[in-house]
Design a protein around this motif. Sequence first.
Motif, PDB file in Angstrom:
ATOM      1  N   LEU A 275       0.833  -1.202   0.000  1.00  0.00           N
ATOM      2  CA  LEU A 275       0.000   0.000   0.000  1.00  0.00           C
ATOM      3  C   LEU A 275       0.871   1.257   0.000  1.00  0.00           C
ATOM      4  O   LEU A 275       0.531   2.256  -0.635  1.00  0.00           O
ATOM      5  N   PHE A 276       1.986   1.200   0.709  1.00  0.00           N
ATOM      6  CA  PHE A 276       2.938   2.306   0.731  1.00  0.00           C
ATOM      7  C   PHE A 276       3.497   2.560  -0.673  1.00  0.00           C
ATOM      8  O   PHE A 276       3.558   3.710  -1.137  1.00  0.00           O
ATOM      9  N   LEU A 277       3.893   1.497  -1.369  1.00  0.00           N
ATOM     10  CA  LEU A 277       4.467   1.646  -2.711  1.00  0.00           C
ATOM     11  C   LEU A 277       3.439   2.182  -3.706  1.00  0.00           C
ATOM     12  O   LEU A 277       3.748   3.036  -4.540  1.00  0.00           O
ATOM     13  N   VAL A 278       2.202   1.681  -3.605  1.00  0.00           N
ATOM     14  CA  VAL A 278       1.142   2.183  -4.495  1.00  0.00           C
ATOM     15  C   VAL A 278       0.928   3.670  -4.257  1.00  0.00           C
ATOM     16  O   VAL A 278       0.857   4.467  -5.205  1.00  0.00           O
ATOM     17  N   SER A 279       0.827   4.057  -2.993  1.00  0.00           N
ATOM     18  CA  SER A 279       0.624   5.466  -2.676  1.00  0.00           C
ATOM     19  C   SER A 279       1.817   6.314  -3.093  1.00  0.00           C
ATOM     20  O   SER A 279       1.659   7.453  -3.532  1.00  0.00           O
ATOM     21  N   MET A 280       3.013   5.763  -2.968  1.00  0.00           N
ATOM     22  CA  MET A 280       4.206   6.489  -3.377  1.00  0.00           C
ATOM     23  C   MET A 280       4.155   6.816  -4.867  1.00  0.00           C
ATOM     24  O   MET A 280       4.461   7.939  -5.286  1.00  0.00           O
ATOM     25  N   PHE A 281       3.745   5.847  -5.683  1.00  0.00           N
ATOM     26  CA  PHE A 281       3.600   6.117  -7.114  1.00  0.00           C
ATOM     27  C   PHE A 281       2.510   7.151  -7.366  1.00  0.00           C
ATOM     28  O   PHE A 281       2.616   7.963  -8.290  1.00  0.00           O
TER      29      PHE A 281
ATOM     30  N   SER B 116      -1.250   5.026 -14.096  1.00  0.00           N
ATOM     31  CA  SER B 116       0.122   4.929 -14.606  1.00  0.00           C
ATOM     32  C   SER B 116       0.151   5.010 -16.130  1.00  0.00           C
ATOM     33  O   SER B 116       1.039   5.641 -16.711  1.00  0.00           O
ATOM     34  N   VAL B 117      -0.820   4.380 -16.777  1.00  0.00           N
ATOM     35  CA  VAL B 117      -0.919   4.476 -18.239  1.00  0.00           C
ATOM     36  C   VAL B 117      -1.163   5.921 -18.662  1.00  0.00           C
ATOM     37  O   VAL B 117      -0.549   6.433 -19.605  1.00  0.00           O
ATOM     38  N   MET B 118      -2.055   6.613 -17.961  1.00  0.00           N
ATOM     39  CA  MET B 118      -2.340   8.006 -18.282  1.00  0.00           C
ATOM     40  C   MET B 118      -1.114   8.900 -18.064  1.00  0.00           C
ATOM     41  O   MET B 118      -0.860   9.828 -18.840  1.00  0.00           O
ATOM     42  N   THR B 119      -0.325   8.607 -17.038  1.00  0.00           N
ATOM     43  CA  THR B 119       0.899   9.367 -16.801  1.00  0.00           C
ATOM     44  C   THR B 119       1.882   9.164 -17.952  1.00  0.00           C
ATOM     45  O   THR B 119       2.490  10.125 -18.443  1.00  0.00           O
ATOM     46  N   ALA B 120       2.044   7.922 -18.377  1.00  0.00           N
ATOM     47  CA  ALA B 120       2.960   7.635 -19.478  1.00  0.00           C
ATOM     48  C   ALA B 120       2.542   8.358 -20.750  1.00  0.00           C
ATOM     49  O   ALA B 120       3.382   8.876 -21.499  1.00  0.00           O
ATOM     50  N   LEU B 121       1.232   8.429 -21.001  1.00  0.00           N
ATOM     51  CA  LEU B 121       0.736   9.079 -22.217  1.00  0.00           C
ATOM     52  C   LEU B 121       0.838  10.602 -22.166  1.00  0.00           C
ATOM     53  O   LEU B 121       0.758  11.260 -23.208  1.00  0.00           O
ATOM     54  N   THR B 122       1.018  11.168 -20.970  1.00  0.00           N
ATOM     55  CA  THR B 122       1.133  12.628 -20.840  1.00  0.00           C
ATOM     56  C   THR B 122       2.289  13.169 -21.649  1.00  0.00           C
ATOM     57  O   THR B 122       2.253  14.299 -22.136  1.00  0.00           O
ATOM     58  N   GLY B 123       3.337  12.369 -21.811  1.00  0.00           N
ATOM     59  CA  GLY B 123       4.481  12.809 -22.606  1.00  0.00           C
ATOM     60  C   GLY B 123       4.162  13.047 -24.065  1.00  0.00           C
ATOM     61  O   GLY B 123       4.959  13.663 -24.784  1.00  0.00           O
TER      62      GLY B 123
ATOM     63  N   VAL C 138       8.232   7.210 -15.833  1.00  0.00           N
ATOM     64  CA  VAL C 138       7.562   7.087 -14.536  1.00  0.00           C
ATOM     65  C   VAL C 138       6.259   6.290 -14.680  1.00  0.00           C
ATOM     66  O   VAL C 138       5.931   5.446 -13.833  1.00  0.00           O
ATOM     67  N   GLY C 139       5.503   6.540 -15.721  1.00  0.00           N
ATOM     68  CA  GLY C 139       4.249   5.823 -15.926  1.00  0.00           C
ATOM     69  C   GLY C 139       4.444   4.332 -16.131  1.00  0.00           C
ATOM     70  O   GLY C 139       3.711   3.509 -15.563  1.00  0.00           O
ATOM     71  N   ILE C 140       5.433   3.951 -16.908  1.00  0.00           N
ATOM     72  CA  ILE C 140       5.696   2.535 -17.160  1.00  0.00           C
ATOM     73  C   ILE C 140       6.091   1.814 -15.872  1.00  0.00           C
ATOM     74  O   ILE C 140       5.705   0.663 -15.636  1.00  0.00           O
ATOM     75  N   ALA C 141       6.842   2.488 -15.010  1.00  0.00           N
ATOM     76  CA  ALA C 141       7.231   1.878 -13.732  1.00  0.00           C
ATOM     77  C   ALA C 141       6.004   1.566 -12.875  1.00  0.00           C
ATOM     78  O   ALA C 141       5.930   0.519 -12.215  1.00  0.00           O
ATOM     79  N   GLY C 142       5.017   2.454 -12.872  1.00  0.00           N
ATOM     80  CA  GLY C 142       3.796   2.205 -12.125  1.00  0.00           C
ATOM     81  C   GLY C 142       2.994   1.044 -12.675  1.00  0.00           C
ATOM     82  O   GLY C 142       2.433   0.239 -11.914  1.00  0.00           O
ATOM     83  N   VAL C 143       2.940   0.931 -14.006  1.00  0.00           N
ATOM     84  CA  VAL C 143       2.228  -0.188 -14.633  1.00  0.00           C
ATOM     85  C   VAL C 143       2.838  -1.519 -14.206  1.00  0.00           C
ATOM     86  O   VAL C 143       2.129  -2.505 -13.968  1.00  0.00           O
ATOM     87  N   ALA C 144       4.153  -1.558 -14.062  1.00  0.00           N
ATOM     88  CA  ALA C 144       4.833  -2.803 -13.692  1.00  0.00           C
ATOM     89  C   ALA C 144       4.481  -3.260 -12.281  1.00  0.00           C
ATOM     90  O   ALA C 144       4.537  -4.465 -11.977  1.00  0.00           O
ATOM     91  N   LEU C 145       4.118  -2.325 -11.390  1.00  0.00           N
ATOM     92  CA  LEU C 145       3.784  -2.684 -10.002  1.00  0.00           C
ATOM     93  C   LEU C 145       2.385  -3.273  -9.874  1.00  0.00           C
ATOM     94  O   LEU C 145       2.123  -4.066  -8.957  1.00  0.00           O
ATOM     95  N   ALA C 146       1.468  -2.921 -10.761  1.00  0.00           N
ATOM     96  CA  ALA C 146       0.064  -3.319 -10.623  1.00  0.00           C
ATOM     97  C   ALA C 146      -0.144  -4.829 -10.543  1.00  0.00           C
ATOM     98  O   ALA C 146      -0.913  -5.305  -9.686  1.00  0.00           O
ATOM     99  N   PRO C 147       0.494  -5.669 -11.383  1.00  0.00           N
ATOM    100  CA  PRO C 147       0.272  -7.117 -11.268  1.00  0.00           C
ATOM    101  C   PRO C 147       0.706  -7.688  -9.923  1.00  0.00           C
ATOM    102  O   PRO C 147       0.077  -8.616  -9.405  1.00  0.00           O
ATOM    103  N   LEU C 148       1.780  -7.148  -9.323  1.00  0.00           N
ATOM    104  CA  LEU C 148       2.232  -7.625  -8.019  1.00  0.00           C
ATOM    105  C   LEU C 148       1.174  -7.369  -6.955  1.00  0.00           C
ATOM    106  O   LEU C 148       0.915  -8.227  -6.095  1.00  0.00           O
TER     107      LEU C 148
END
Length: 433
Positions: free
Chosen positions: A14-20, A86-93, A170-180
């Motif tokens: 929960l800490f890691l999710v909130s951190m992202f 996270s996907v939306m963050t990645a697309l912001t670029g 940054v967005g791609i890193a968040g996407v990688a955490l979701a399955p865990l």
Amino acid sequence: MSEDLQRRYTLLLLFLVSMFNYVDRTIISILQVPIKRDLGLSDAQLGALTGLSFAIVYSTLSLPVAYWADRSNRVRIIAASLALWSVMTALTGLAAGFAALVLLRIGVAVGEAGSVPSTHSIVADLYAPARRATVLALWGLSLPAGMAFGYVVAGQLEAAVGWRATFAIVGIAGVALAPLVFLSMREPVRGRFDPPAQQVPPAHGMAEVVRHLWGLRTFRYIILAGACQAYAQYSVMNWNAPFYGRVHGMPLAQISLYLALLNGLCSAVGMYAGGRLSDHMGQRDPGGRLRVVAVALIAMTPFALAQYLTSSAALSLAFGAVASTLMMFYFGPIVAVPQLLVPSSMRAFTSAVVILTFNLLGLGLGPFVTGLLSDLLATRYGMQTESIRYAICSATLFSLVAGGLFWRAASHLQRETPRARPHPTVTIAQEMS
């Protein structure tokens, strides 16, 4: 895995999710400088982008999602939310202008709306009330950690690859955490620490819950106090980078390091100290949980004003360190105290109502109005680079109002906790019969 280890592992996830969550919010703030330069945006547009457009969607959507979370699997909601924002963050670029940026920030808001209320509800089922403000403050350290990480990473990545690639990384890193999160986090038993009177199934609708919450004076004062403090907090956090760049002439890489210390280390100390002191004082007097916050915010205001009014960059950062520490005393208590007032079947929704007022009035209006005031002072009164200084000062005064409201809330807390009055679900059921 033992129960205690599973509980700690869940809190870590929960800490890691909130951190992202906070990393994604922070990078848009620190990258305002290159975004404004490349896309030609005004301060008012930046304020709307970093605050208003995000807050409107995030705050209002959190209510139905939280109502859903009180009745379904919270872990799945959190995992899906993380993946979406996270996907939306990645697309912001890929944004080519202001309109595209707004739409993508709305997408981030849609995703983030499902995370925090569900998290608050899960934490309340992991830890007993006597420790809850402390644990929520520990979880809340994700805010300064995420902001510090976001400031440092965004500043360094922007210098290396540009602001567009920074959003993508940054967005791609968040996407990688979701399955865990989806595969390894367990859904805790609801209401396991509640007294027997609270352990009843939910038999009330959204309108009845809202009516009940509004009937609690403690809750009314808390949400108003939180909105005022959020106005000050988000105004400061969103406009610190432009302030130090324009007024003190600091380069972006240097600003990102200093703000990582102010909003990372100092905020973390204040957040943890506020949670611990709140729990400690609450053992003697329930109202002490909130009086700690009131004193901290009132004491903070002079330091915050000195931070923006001094002509010395070094003194400004020194005053800012004190202000950033005291500013975050409220974080644990504003989450933990409303959880004490309601049963487990209302907790996610209760947090969502706090988030609604906190973000809509605080995050939504704070950065936007501060940007408008900065533009007004610059164009009408010719202040130019100095305009942002006085615009931020006006926002910090809201902390004084917040301190007074938290003090008023403390006076009602003891008699409105479940041990001092009939259980809220029973009251609602009586109203419905």
